[in-house]
Design a protein around this motif. Sequence first.
Motif, PDB file in Angstrom:
ATOM      1  N   GLY A 166     -19.303 -29.627   1.451  1.00 38.18           N
ATOM      2  CA  GLY A 166     -18.480 -30.771   1.106  1.00 38.18           C
ATOM      3  C   GLY A 166     -18.793 -32.064   1.852  1.00 38.18           C
ATOM      4  O   GLY A 166     -19.885 -32.610   1.781  1.00 38.18           O
ATOM      5  N   ARG A 167     -17.812 -32.560   2.599  1.00 39.94           N
ATOM      6  CA  ARG A 167     -17.940 -33.859   3.263  1.00 39.94           C
ATOM      7  C   ARG A 167     -19.035 -33.855   4.323  1.00 39.94           C
ATOM      8  O   ARG A 167     -19.644 -34.902   4.592  1.00 39.94           O
ATOM      9  CB  ARG A 167     -16.605 -34.264   3.895  1.00 39.94           C
ATOM     10  CG  ARG A 167     -15.566 -34.714   2.886  1.00 39.94           C
ATOM     11  CD  ARG A 167     -14.247 -35.076   3.561  1.00 39.94           C
ATOM     12  NE  ARG A 167     -14.416 -36.105   4.581  1.00 39.94           N
ATOM     13  CZ  ARG A 167     -14.433 -37.423   4.349  1.00 39.94           C
ATOM     14  NH1 ARG A 167     -14.322 -37.870   3.093  1.00 39.94           N
ATOM     15  NH2 ARG A 167     -14.567 -38.292   5.321  1.00 39.94           N
ATOM     16  N   VAL A 228     -25.914 -37.349   3.967  1.00 37.42           N
ATOM     17  CA  VAL A 228     -25.303 -36.418   4.926  1.00 37.42           C
ATOM     18  C   VAL A 228     -24.537 -37.182   6.004  1.00 37.42           C
ATOM     19  O   VAL A 228     -25.074 -38.097   6.632  1.00 37.42           O
ATOM     20  CB  VAL A 228     -26.384 -35.528   5.555  1.00 37.42           C
ATOM     21  CG1 VAL A 228     -25.756 -34.570   6.558  1.00 37.42           C
ATOM     22  CG2 VAL A 228     -27.138 -34.770   4.466  1.00 37.42           C
ATOM     23  N   ARG A 229     -23.288 -36.772   6.225  1.00 38.22           N
ATOM     24  CA  ARG A 229     -22.479 -37.405   7.271  1.00 38.22           C
ATOM     25  C   ARG A 229     -22.784 -36.841   8.659  1.00 38.22           C
ATOM     26  O   ARG A 229     -22.868 -37.573   9.630  1.00 38.22           O
ATOM     27  CB  ARG A 229     -20.989 -37.187   6.987  1.00 38.22           C
ATOM     28  CG  ARG A 229     -20.384 -38.071   5.921  1.00 38.22           C
ATOM     29  CD  ARG A 229     -18.857 -37.910   5.914  1.00 38.22           C
ATOM     30  NE  ARG A 229     -18.231 -38.800   4.936  1.00 38.22           N
ATOM     31  CZ  ARG A 229     -18.017 -38.494   3.676  1.00 38.22           C
ATOM     32  NH1 ARG A 229     -18.395 -37.300   3.220  1.00 38.22           N
ATOM     33  NH2 ARG A 229     -17.445 -39.351   2.853  1.00 38.22           N
ATOM     34  N   TRP A 230     -22.910 -35.500   8.733  1.00 42.68           N
ATOM     35  CA  TRP A 230     -22.952 -34.904  10.066  1.00 42.68           C
ATOM     36  C   TRP A 230     -23.836 -33.662  10.053  1.00 42.68           C
ATOM     37  O   TRP A 230     -23.458 -32.614   9.546  1.00 42.68           O
ATOM     38  CB  TRP A 230     -21.546 -34.521  10.529  1.00 42.68           C
ATOM     39  CG  TRP A 230     -21.504 -34.063  11.954  1.00 42.68           C
ATOM     40  CD1 TRP A 230     -21.440 -32.770  12.401  1.00 42.68           C
ATOM     41  CD2 TRP A 230     -21.536 -34.879  13.122  1.00 42.68           C
ATOM     42  NE1 TRP A 230     -21.435 -32.736  13.776  1.00 42.68           N
ATOM     43  CE2 TRP A 230     -21.493 -34.032  14.253  1.00 42.68           C
ATOM     44  CE3 TRP A 230     -21.614 -36.257  13.333  1.00 42.68           C
ATOM     45  CZ2 TRP A 230     -21.509 -34.505  15.565  1.00 42.68           C
ATOM     46  CZ3 TRP A 230     -21.617 -36.725  14.635  1.00 42.68           C
ATOM     47  CH2 TRP A 230     -21.561 -35.866  15.727  1.00 42.68           C
ATOM     48  N   THR A 231     -25.003 -33.806  10.595  1.00 42.97           N
ATOM     49  CA  THR A 231     -25.900 -32.669  10.763  1.00 42.97           C
ATOM     50  C   THR A 231     -26.990 -33.119  11.715  1.00 42.97           C
ATOM     51  O   THR A 231     -27.048 -34.284  12.097  1.00 42.97           O
ATOM     52  CB  THR A 231     -26.508 -32.226   9.422  1.00 42.97           C
ATOM     53  OG1 THR A 231     -27.266 -31.018   9.602  1.00 42.97           O
ATOM     54  CG2 THR A 231     -27.441 -33.288   8.858  1.00 42.97           C
ATOM     55  N   SER A 232     -27.851 -32.206  12.106  1.00 41.69           N
ATOM     56  CA  SER A 232     -29.019 -32.618  12.860  1.00 41.69           C
ATOM     57  C   SER A 232     -29.966 -33.336  11.904  1.00 41.69           C
ATOM     58  O   SER A 232     -29.689 -33.458  10.709  1.00 41.69           O
ATOM     59  CB  SER A 232     -29.701 -31.406  13.486  1.00 41.69           C
ATOM     60  OG  SER A 232     -30.680 -31.804  14.416  1.00 41.69           O
ATOM     61  N   LEU A 250     -27.381 -42.454   4.961  1.00 41.92           N
ATOM     62  CA  LEU A 250     -26.289 -42.814   5.855  1.00 41.92           C
ATOM     63  C   LEU A 250     -26.824 -42.973   7.276  1.00 41.92           C
ATOM     64  O   LEU A 250     -27.623 -42.152   7.742  1.00 41.92           O
ATOM     65  CB  LEU A 250     -25.203 -41.737   5.840  1.00 41.92           C
ATOM     66  CG  LEU A 250     -24.315 -41.635   4.598  1.00 41.92           C
ATOM     67  CD1 LEU A 250     -23.336 -40.486   4.762  1.00 41.92           C
ATOM     68  CD2 LEU A 250     -23.555 -42.936   4.371  1.00 41.92           C
ATOM     69  N   ALA A 251     -26.359 -43.992   7.956  1.00 42.96           N
ATOM     70  CA  ALA A 251     -26.795 -44.255   9.335  1.00 42.96           C
ATOM     71  C   ALA A 251     -25.984 -43.404  10.303  1.00 42.96           C
ATOM     72  O   ALA A 251     -25.202 -43.906  11.119  1.00 42.96           O
ATOM     73  CB  ALA A 251     -26.643 -45.742   9.661  1.00 42.96           C
ATOM     74  N   THR A 252     -26.167 -42.103  10.205  1.00 39.55           N
ATOM     75  CA  THR A 252     -25.431 -41.171  11.057  1.00 39.55           C
ATOM     76  C   THR A 252     -26.414 -40.283  11.817  1.00 39.55           C
ATOM     77  O   THR A 252     -27.576 -40.159  11.449  1.00 39.55           O
ATOM     78  CB  THR A 252     -24.489 -40.285  10.221  1.00 39.55           C
ATOM     79  OG1 THR A 252     -25.243 -39.619   9.204  1.00 39.55           O
ATOM     80  CG2 THR A 252     -23.404 -41.128   9.568  1.00 39.55           C
ATOM     81  N   THR A 253     -25.928 -39.659  12.862  1.00 39.67           N
ATOM     82  CA  THR A 253     -26.705 -38.821  13.787  1.00 39.67           C
ATOM     83  C   THR A 253     -28.026 -39.507  14.109  1.00 39.67           C
ATOM     84  O   THR A 253     -28.041 -40.658  14.535  1.00 39.67           O
ATOM     85  CB  THR A 253     -26.885 -37.382  13.245  1.00 39.67           C
ATOM     86  OG1 THR A 253     -27.601 -37.396  12.017  1.00 39.67           O
ATOM     87  CG2 THR A 253     -25.539 -36.718  13.024  1.00 39.67           C
TER      88      THR A 253
END
Length: 320
Positions: A166-167, A228-232, A250-253
């Motif tokens: 999901g999110r 992807v919001r949150w992963t390696s 997405l500019a995450t992790t």
Amino acid sequence: MNILLWHVHGSWTTAFVQGPHTYTVPVLPERGPDGLGRAVTFDWPASVVERTPRELRSAEIDLVVLQRPHEAELVTRWLGRRPGRDLPAVYLEHNSPHGDVPDTRHPMADRDDLVIVHVTDFNRLFWDCGHTRCEVIEHGIVDPGHQYTGALARSAVVVNDPVRRGRTTGTDLLPLFARQGPLDVFGMRTAGLAAHLGLSEDRCRVADLPQARLHAELARRRLYLHPVRWTSLGLSLLEAMHLGLPVVALATTEVARAVPPGAGVVSTSTTELADAVRHYLTDAGAAEADGARARRAALGRYGLKRFLADWDRLIDEVAR
């Protein structure tokens, strides 16, 4: 040197076993998670050998690369040696922490008998490892070559288990991007995704392909979309860059460090990302140019030679 490790992450292991050592992977009759043995869908060299738990008892092992907390107990039971005490060991952390971020304690925190190896600086920053020594060895990729054609004006997404996750994997964002142009989602356990999102099959197609076919299919898509919001740091993203695809992410992790300016569009604004998807789908020349820059960046930072050299330096230090 003989290195013991479990077949946990096929893409990462494919790069790791290109080194000069012998790599022993446990195998069980049912080939479950603790005994997958050699890969079937990845190309591994003959230096990767399978051993049953009984064979491991008498095997000469110089170093164990742990990747999951329970593997330490398996080593003790199967080899009769305690990793970190009777057998040199490193713990490879593939993942960003889940739970009470940023206070998540690592399962190997506060140990002086092993080294935790993180695959990104982001992971090292966010895991609380106590006084355990930590190192960062960034990913390396077996170069699939510049295969990009971008002939299909569709976005490519690679994600496993998107409905369940999901999110975390940005599955809820896919309808927004599908409004900009059709998506092709590759990965495991993707069946039913279009229906789950209320999208037509043409707007969101899914497929589970072996690695060689996956690369060829990715290269035909106009861009690589990483919601992807949150992963390696996803190895599929780095593989897409090697292939020559521009990236919208997405500019995450760790993504902001992995995808430099000019190699795509990286932002926390879904409006900006939607605009970027639409731009690449309608401007094949811009997509090709940014994809070429993405490939150069990936080769420079995530090349196999650097990756193996970094690992050999640590292996020599820990095991000798």
